[in-house]
Write a protein that holds these residues in place. Sequence first.
Motif, PDB file in Angstrom:
ATOM      1  N   SER A  46       2.622   9.735  -4.620  1.00  0.00           N
ATOM      2  CA  SER A  46       2.558  10.979  -5.384  1.00  0.00           C
ATOM      3  C   SER A  46       3.906  11.234  -6.052  1.00  0.00           C
ATOM      4  CB  SER A  46       2.241  12.133  -4.448  1.00  0.00           C
ATOM      5  OG  SER A  46       3.293  12.288  -3.491  1.00  0.00           O
ATOM      6  N   HIS A 105      -3.131  -3.232 -17.346  1.00  0.00           N
ATOM      7  CA  HIS A 105      -3.302  -1.890 -16.791  1.00  0.00           C
ATOM      8  C   HIS A 105      -2.429  -1.687 -15.564  1.00  0.00           C
ATOM      9  CE1 HIS A 105      -5.271   1.079 -14.115  1.00  0.00           C
ATOM     10  NE2 HIS A 105      -5.506   1.733 -15.253  1.00  0.00           N
ATOM     11  N   ASP A 106      -2.456  -2.661 -14.647  1.00  0.00           N
ATOM     12  CA  ASP A 106      -1.655  -2.545 -13.424  1.00  0.00           C
ATOM     13  C   ASP A 106      -0.163  -2.551 -13.738  1.00  0.00           C
ATOM     14  OD1 ASP A 106      -4.007  -2.516 -12.007  1.00  0.00           O
ATOM     15  OD2 ASP A 106      -3.853  -4.586 -11.295  1.00  0.00           O
ATOM     16  N   GLY A 160       1.082   0.759 -14.901  1.00  0.00           N
ATOM     17  CA  GLY A 160       1.285   1.678 -13.784  1.00  0.00           C
ATOM     18  C   GLY A 160       2.608   1.444 -13.088  1.00  0.00           C
ATOM     19  N   ARG A 205      -6.871  -6.090 -16.844  1.00  0.00           N
ATOM     20  CA  ARG A 205      -6.507  -5.535 -15.539  1.00  0.00           C
ATOM     21  C   ARG A 205      -5.020  -5.736 -15.253  1.00  0.00           C
ATOM     22  NH1 ARG A 205      -8.090  -1.509 -12.340  1.00  0.00           N
ATOM     23  NH2 ARG A 205      -7.163  -1.779 -10.290  1.00  0.00           N
ATOM     24  N   SER A 231       2.635   1.616  -3.646  1.00  0.00           N
ATOM     25  CA  SER A 231       1.844   1.334  -4.837  1.00  0.00           C
ATOM     26  C   SER A 231       1.827   2.532  -5.777  1.00  0.00           C
ATOM     27  CB  SER A 231       0.404   1.003  -4.408  1.00  0.00           C
ATOM     28  OG  SER A 231      -0.483   1.105  -5.499  1.00  0.00           O
ATOM     29  N   PRO A 232       1.777   2.294  -7.101  1.00  0.00           N
ATOM     30  CA  PRO A 232       1.635   3.414  -8.050  1.00  0.00           C
ATOM     31  C   PRO A 232       0.376   4.236  -7.792  1.00  0.00           C
ATOM     32  CG  PRO A 232       2.130   1.371  -9.206  1.00  0.00           C
ATOM     33  CD  PRO A 232       1.865   0.998  -7.789  1.00  0.00           C
ATOM     34  N   LEU A 233      -0.640   3.626  -7.202  1.00  0.00           N
ATOM     35  CA  LEU A 233      -1.888   4.326  -6.930  1.00  0.00           C
ATOM     36  C   LEU A 233      -1.771   5.271  -5.736  1.00  0.00           C
ATOM     37  CD1 LEU A 233      -4.396   1.345  -7.381  1.00  0.00           C
ATOM     38  CD2 LEU A 233      -3.771   3.119  -9.051  1.00  0.00           C
ATOM     39  N   VAL A 234      -0.765   5.060  -4.908  1.00  0.00           N
ATOM     40  CA  VAL A 234      -0.634   5.824  -3.663  1.00  0.00           C
ATOM     41  C   VAL A 234       0.489   6.850  -3.727  1.00  0.00           C
ATOM     42  CG1 VAL A 234      -0.063   5.633  -1.197  1.00  0.00           C
ATOM     43  CG2 VAL A 234      -1.638   3.995  -2.247  1.00  0.00           C
ATOM     44  N   ARG A 263       0.816  -1.206   0.000  1.00  0.00           N
ATOM     45  CA  ARG A 263       0.000   0.000   0.000  1.00  0.00           C
ATOM     46  C   ARG A 263       0.858   1.267   0.000  1.00  0.00           C
ATOM     47  NH1 ARG A 263      -2.296   3.912   2.881  1.00  0.00           N
ATOM     48  NH2 ARG A 263      -4.447   4.500   2.384  1.00  0.00           N
TER      49      ARG A 263
END
Length: 264
Positions: free
Chosen positions: A48, A89-90, A93, A86, A43-46, A40
């Motif tokens: 900045s 896509h992931d 990232g 998916r 992660s690329p999603l978290v 978490r």
Amino acid sequence: MRRYANIGVCIDGFSMDTKRALDCAGTLGFAAAEVSADNRETSPLVLSSSGRRHLARLVRHHGMNFCSLGTSSFGSSLAHPAKIDRIVHDSEGVLRLAADMAVPLVSHDVGDLLALDEVARGHAAGALRTLAERADSVGVVYAIRSSRCAPQDLRQLVDAVDCSLVRISVDPGALLASGTDPLHAVSLYGTQVALGYVRDALRGRPDCAGTETALGRGELDLEGYLALLESTGCTTPKLLRRERVSDPRADLASDLDYLQARLP
């Protein structure tokens, strides 16, 4: 402090937050680090833009090179038509995350690729071609691995994509645990090997997985494995990888000493 040249570590093995894990790795003298992009906090999603710069600086602060990002499809297969979009896509990232932090390589466990029929093989090859384009656009090596894939099939799949940035990473412990001889696998992968982990295990079977061990306690011919990696031309650091340890710092320190004593 002694610095062990060309030996790195997957910091997830320390079983602690990223900052403390990097501190442990640097203190032990590792020269390189792989960070998981699946956590978490990394992660690329978290992360900045400033978080990405900070993480890259943190690795360098501890005297290490940031050699790779690790990621997994968590049981999903690169050849599964319902999940492949998916996975792609992931993976895109993670490739962008690596590029942003000047990490040269992404190592991806792409899941079960056993007994691919022609349709499934086409799905997997199509996904790899898409990711080859993404890897080429950001200048990051995309190295796939699968402990549940015949080595010759994985080599043929990568060869079919025909992109110098789509390569293979090798986890000998995972291969042993699934019943595959890692030395046979590396000999078949040949010059497509971009990254070699170092992990030992007791040999398993396809229907009964073997278990990870400390280096020297399992069935990995470490000297033979290292020699084969050398023969492939793979120059990336040898990455110690552990997943199941009771005392992570002590166990990884012991593995580090064992590996260092056996490097050419």
